[in-house]
Motif scaffolding. Sequence first.
Motif, PDB file in Angstrom:
ATOM      1  N   ILE A 272     -17.821 -93.071  67.036  1.00 36.82           N
ATOM      2  CA  ILE A 272     -19.158 -92.815  66.497  1.00 36.82           C
ATOM      3  C   ILE A 272     -20.123 -93.926  66.911  1.00 36.82           C
ATOM      4  O   ILE A 272     -21.254 -93.664  67.344  1.00 36.82           O
ATOM      5  N   VAL A 273     -19.685 -95.184  66.792  1.00 32.86           N
ATOM      6  CA  VAL A 273     -20.526 -96.309  67.207  1.00 32.86           C
ATOM      7  C   VAL A 273     -20.845 -96.200  68.695  1.00 32.86           C
ATOM      8  O   VAL A 273     -21.994 -96.396  69.117  1.00 32.86           O
ATOM      9  N   GLY A 274     -19.828 -95.869  69.499  1.00 31.11           N
ATOM     10  CA  GLY A 274     -20.043 -95.702  70.930  1.00 31.11           C
ATOM     11  C   GLY A 274     -21.050 -94.609  71.236  1.00 31.11           C
ATOM     12  O   GLY A 274     -21.880 -94.744  72.135  1.00 31.11           O
ATOM     13  N   PHE A 325     -12.051-100.588  72.510  1.00 28.24           N
ATOM     14  CA  PHE A 325     -12.754-100.479  73.783  1.00 28.24           C
ATOM     15  C   PHE A 325     -12.683 -99.061  74.342  1.00 28.24           C
ATOM     16  O   PHE A 325     -13.677 -98.531  74.861  1.00 28.24           O
ATOM     17  N   GLU A 326     -11.516 -98.429  74.218  1.00 28.74           N
ATOM     18  CA  GLU A 326     -11.362 -97.070  74.744  1.00 28.74           C
ATOM     19  C   GLU A 326     -12.291 -96.096  74.027  1.00 28.74           C
ATOM     20  O   GLU A 326     -12.966 -95.274  74.666  1.00 28.74           O
ATOM     21  N   ASN A 327     -12.348 -96.161  72.718  1.00 23.93           N
ATOM     22  CA  ASN A 327     -13.148 -95.209  71.963  1.00 23.93           C
ATOM     23  C   ASN A 327     -14.639 -95.514  72.012  1.00 23.93           C
ATOM     24  O   ASN A 327     -15.461 -94.587  71.979  1.00 23.93           O
ATOM     25  N   LEU A 328     -15.001 -96.781  72.110  1.00 22.09           N
ATOM     26  CA  LEU A 328     -16.410 -97.115  72.315  1.00 22.09           C
ATOM     27  C   LEU A 328     -16.913 -96.505  73.619  1.00 22.09           C
ATOM     28  O   LEU A 328     -17.947 -95.832  73.659  1.00 22.09           O
ATOM     29  N   ALA A 329     -16.163 -96.750  74.694  1.00 23.04           N
ATOM     30  CA  ALA A 329     -16.560 -96.214  75.998  1.00 23.04           C
ATOM     31  C   ALA A 329     -16.473 -94.692  76.011  1.00 23.04           C
ATOM     32  O   ALA A 329     -17.333 -94.010  76.587  1.00 23.04           O
TER      33      ALA A 329
END
Length: 412
Positions: A272-274, A325-329
């Motif tokens: 969600i933040v990503g 990092f994976e979910n942000l991207a």
Amino acid sequence: MAFRDYFAVFTNRRIAAAMFIGFASGLPLALTGSTLQAVLSDAGLDVKTIGWFTLVGQPYTWKFLWSPLLDRFPIPPGRRRGWMMVMQLLLAAVIATMGGLNPAEHLATYAVLALLVAFFSATQDIAIDAYRTELVHHEERGAAAAVGVFGYRMAMLTSGAGALILADTVFNWQQTYWLMAAIVALLAVFTFFSPEPQTDARPPKSLQEAVVEPWKEFFSRRGAWLLLALVIAYKLSDAFAGSLSTKFLLDMGYSKAIIGEANKVFGLIATIVGGFLGAAWMVRLGLYRSLLVFGVLQALTNAGHWFIAQAGAPDHTLLFAAIAFENLAGGMGTTAAVALLMSLCNPRFTATQYALLSALAAFGRVYVGPAAGYLVAQLGWADFFVFSVAAGVPGVLLVWAMRARIRELDVN
């Protein structure tokens, strides 16, 4: 311009509508999925019967088949809002009816009702995707995608984990389903007061035109085949990396509790933040540079699983860093990908073209699983995740090759 100024795109009525319709889209999903399985289990049905009930979700896969009807036949009070309202009222009625039945005593009826929920929900999704695409301005597409995903995820938590908690602590299943039906009915009221898209596009004059013209119009465009290839390839890296992630982490020795906390809670927040960060950056970068930068990031961050495979023993700090990092991207990449789909739709045929394009975009997520299993067996986990990073290269190269065409889409 200060970075906070890029978030100003979120502060208007159109984006608020995009968030609420995202919630409307996500709410029925768990009621034909995980929550439905809990209802059937509590009713004493065996696992084989519950397994057959998983097929009620098929309308979500095949919704593009009847999407031309929504382009051809507008329903008041608006071309898209009318369809959304009708589907929401039908959903409220069917969900309430399900709440009043014991599935063990009315199994066939319950199955039909669950199938109707999926069908009405899939039809609502066609109208919602078209409405969002036609409603927002081109510079708001990223924000609309981000808030739509946020609303969708919140709705899935409401009808998924929320419904399970309510049924176990406050209500019974009947009351829980009635509450979900009431929420859907309230969403119909919100839909009625939502803004109408400002478009001069005329609907197709015939059903034949609604079926044939969307394809004809799309393939008349320069680079149409490469654009379709981009739609399929852009999220392929994520599809491979995520297809067997739970099995991978179990093999690495992580407990089910930690996997759930990392993926379902921490990963959801990071996604969600990503999505919101991606939407804000899209205002500055534009569609082409966003697709390029986010495409590279979402491929490279899949290497976090490679580091986990190399660690040899569970490392919770490494796990949470990799998931973050994976979910942000991935969230940023999803925002750009949805914005791309929105930009590819002709306003005359938004419902049909978006339904078809989104089905193609889901190709990797749906079909890479078997191939991933064979690759893991041949390569091992570490090399498999190297392959998943490499699977992102075609999508990035297609973005670069189509840069002039994508820039044209970003101003229309």
